[in-house]
Motif scaffolding. Structure first.
Motif, short mmCIF file in Angstrom:
data_model
loop_
_atom_site.label_atom_id
_atom_site.label_comp_id
_atom_site.label_asym_id
_atom_site.label_seq_id
_atom_site.Cartn_x
_atom_site.Cartn_y
_atom_site.Cartn_z
N ARG A 54 0.85 -1.19 0.00
CA ARG A 54 0.00 0.00 0.00
C ARG A 54 0.88 1.24 0.00
NH1 ARG A 54 -4.83 0.83 4.27
NH2 ARG A 54 -5.67 -0.87 3.04
N PRO A 55 0.54 2.25 -0.81
CA PRO A 55 1.37 3.46 -0.86
C PRO A 55 1.26 4.28 0.43
CG PRO A 55 -0.57 3.74 -2.21
CD PRO A 55 -0.58 2.32 -1.74
N LEU A 110 6.12 0.34 -5.10
CA LEU A 110 4.99 -0.48 -4.69
C LEU A 110 5.22 -1.98 -4.89
CD1 LEU A 110 1.96 1.64 -5.92
CD2 LEU A 110 3.00 1.56 -3.66
#
Length: 105
Positions: free
Chosen positions: A40-41, A69
């Motif tokens: 998840r960013p 990512l």
């Protein structure tokens, strides 16, 4: 077929928290499929990515997403243009905002 093991996935979840598995199928007949672990960013990545997007620097935008990512899988396969484009198409959807709602208090 390049597939992530349960042990690899568990280790990545421990290190990065939430992980999704992205699968790119190039040719079903030849079983040419690649799996990648996607984290998840975080806020700093979102800031950097949106800056490149707003400046219309699509190549830099894509590279930032891939380099930050993708945390597991057959990374060397990303040199293949078809695999790379399959990954990019899905990564862009990972940075879409979550659904949110306002209601009267």
């Amino acid at each position: 077929m390049s597939q992530l093991s349960e042990n690899e996935i568990a280790a990545l979840k421990e290190k990065y928290g939430k992980i999704k598995i992205l699968t790119v199928t190039v040719d079903e007949e030849d079983d040419e499929t690649y799996q990648f672990a996607v984290r998840r960013p975080d806020r700093s990545l979102m800031s950097m990515a949106t800056r490149y997007a707003s400046d219309n620097e699509i190549d830099k935008f894509n590279d930032v997403l891939v380099k930050n990512l993708i945390v597991g899988g057959d990374i060397a396969a990303l040199e293949d243009g078809i695999v790379y484009m399959g990954v990019i198409g899905e990564l862009a959807s990972t940075i879409e905002p979550a659904a949110s709602f306002l209601k009267k208090a």
